[in-house]
Design a protein around this motif. Sequence first.
Motif, short mmCIF file in Angstrom:
data_model
loop_
_atom_site.label_atom_id
_atom_site.label_comp_id
_atom_site.label_asym_id
_atom_site.label_seq_id
_atom_site.Cartn_x
_atom_site.Cartn_y
_atom_site.Cartn_z
N VAL A 1 0.82 -1.20 0.00
CA VAL A 1 0.00 0.00 0.00
C VAL A 1 0.86 1.26 0.00
CG1 VAL A 1 -1.70 1.33 1.30
CG2 VAL A 1 -1.91 -1.17 1.15
N SER A 2 1.84 1.31 0.92
CA SER A 2 2.65 2.52 1.02
C SER A 2 3.93 2.23 1.79
CB SER A 2 1.86 3.64 1.71
OG SER A 2 2.58 4.86 1.67
N CYS A 3 4.88 3.13 1.60
CA CYS A 3 6.19 3.00 2.25
C CYS A 3 6.67 4.40 2.62
CB CYS A 3 7.16 2.36 1.26
SG CYS A 3 8.86 2.18 1.82
N ILE A 4 7.35 4.51 3.77
CA ILE A 4 7.91 5.80 4.17
C ILE A 4 9.31 5.56 4.72
CG2 ILE A 4 6.86 5.70 6.49
CD1 ILE A 4 6.45 8.80 6.19
N SER A 5 10.24 6.40 4.31
CA SER A 5 11.62 6.26 4.75
C SER A 5 11.76 6.69 6.21
CB SER A 5 12.53 7.11 3.87
OG SER A 5 12.20 8.49 3.99
N SER A 6 12.91 6.45 6.78
CA SER A 6 13.12 6.67 8.21
C SER A 6 12.88 8.13 8.62
CB SER A 6 14.52 6.24 8.62
OG SER A 6 15.50 6.95 7.87
N SER A 7 13.24 9.06 7.75
CA SER A 7 13.06 10.48 8.08
C SER A 7 11.71 11.01 7.60
CB SER A 7 14.16 11.31 7.41
OG SER A 7 14.00 11.31 6.00
N GLY A 8 11.03 10.22 6.79
CA GLY A 8 9.77 10.67 6.21
C GLY A 8 9.95 11.41 4.90
N GLY A 9 11.18 11.54 4.46
CA GLY A 9 11.44 12.33 3.25
C GLY A 9 11.09 11.63 1.96
N ILE A 10 10.99 10.33 2.01
CA ILE A 10 10.64 9.56 0.81
C ILE A 10 9.41 8.74 1.11
CG2 ILE A 10 11.41 7.83 -0.85
CD1 ILE A 10 14.29 8.52 -0.06
N THR A 11 8.42 8.86 0.24
CA THR A 11 7.22 8.05 0.36
C THR A 11 6.91 7.41 -0.99
OG1 THR A 11 5.78 9.93 -0.13
CG2 THR A 11 6.24 9.47 2.19
N ASN A 12 6.19 6.33 -0.94
CA ASN A 12 5.80 5.64 -2.15
C ASN A 12 4.46 4.97 -1.92
OD1 ASN A 12 5.98 4.48 -4.71
ND2 ASN A 12 8.13 3.88 -4.45
N TYR A 13 3.71 4.77 -3.00
CA TYR A 13 2.36 4.25 -2.89
C TYR A 13 2.07 3.22 -3.96
CZ TYR A 13 1.63 8.31 0.10
OH TYR A 13 1.74 9.24 1.10
N GLY A 14 1.18 2.31 -3.63
CA GLY A 14 0.68 1.40 -4.64
C GLY A 14 -0.19 2.14 -5.63
N ASP A 15 -0.23 1.65 -6.84
CA ASP A 15 -0.96 2.35 -7.89
C ASP A 15 -2.44 2.51 -7.56
OD1 ASP A 15 0.95 0.82 -10.61
OD2 ASP A 15 1.35 2.57 -9.36
N SER A 16 -3.01 1.54 -6.88
CA SER A 16 -4.45 1.57 -6.61
C SER A 16 -4.84 2.57 -5.53
CB SER A 16 -4.94 0.17 -6.22
OG SER A 16 -4.30 -0.26 -5.03
N VAL A 17 -3.88 3.10 -4.80
CA VAL A 17 -4.21 4.02 -3.71
C VAL A 17 -3.62 5.41 -3.89
CG1 VAL A 17 -4.30 2.06 -2.13
CG2 VAL A 17 -2.23 3.47 -2.22
N LYS A 18 -2.84 5.60 -4.93
CA LYS A 18 -2.24 6.92 -5.16
C LYS A 18 -3.30 8.00 -5.27
CE LYS A 18 2.04 5.54 -7.47
NZ LYS A 18 2.76 5.46 -8.77
N GLY A 19 -3.05 9.10 -4.59
CA GLY A 19 -3.98 10.22 -4.61
C GLY A 19 -5.09 10.11 -3.58
N ARG A 20 -5.23 8.95 -2.96
CA ARG A 20 -6.28 8.77 -1.95
C ARG A 20 -5.71 8.51 -0.56
NH1 ARG A 20 -9.54 4.45 -2.26
NH2 ARG A 20 -8.04 3.15 -3.40
N PHE A 21 -4.57 7.86 -0.50
CA PHE A 21 -3.95 7.51 0.78
C PHE A 21 -2.71 8.37 0.99
CE2 PHE A 21 -5.38 2.75 1.14
CZ PHE A 21 -6.70 3.14 0.88
N THR A 22 -2.45 8.71 2.26
CA THR A 22 -1.26 9.48 2.61
C THR A 22 -0.59 8.87 3.83
OG1 THR A 22 -2.31 11.52 1.80
CG2 THR A 22 -0.37 11.75 3.22
#
Length: 128
Positions: free
Chosen positions: A47-68
């Motif tokens: 669904v999503s990933c966040i780096s240790s500092s929060g500076g890098i995030t990534n999302y699954g295609d099905s949730v982009k734009g809806r999940f943070t």
Amino acid sequence: QLQLVESGGGLVQPGGSLRLSCAASGFIDSYVIGWFRQAPGKEREGVSCISSSGGITNYGDSVKGRFTISRDNAKNTVYLQVNGLKPEDTAVYYCAAESGVDFYCSGDVWRKGDFASWGQGTQVTVSS
């Protein structure tokens, strides 16, 4: 090993929102955190990933734009704000942690789910 506890799931109508939390038993400053979900009869999905500092995030295609995804390292907690929920978002949502792997979130490595620590999951059901 870090212990994780998810919360915030529930039953919500289509279009609704929830905030999922992932609380850790210790300091998470050096940990990448991932959120995954698994629906009955389906494979686990990143669904999503966040780096240790929060500076890098990534999302699954099905949730982009809806999940943070966000994190508060002072509280040892990571959040997943889920908006615009759809019935197909119904699943058990898990958070996972791995140390020293910030590169996970820069590409697609995190989707494989190679994390050492996992929570027990929180159920999200989207239904009218």
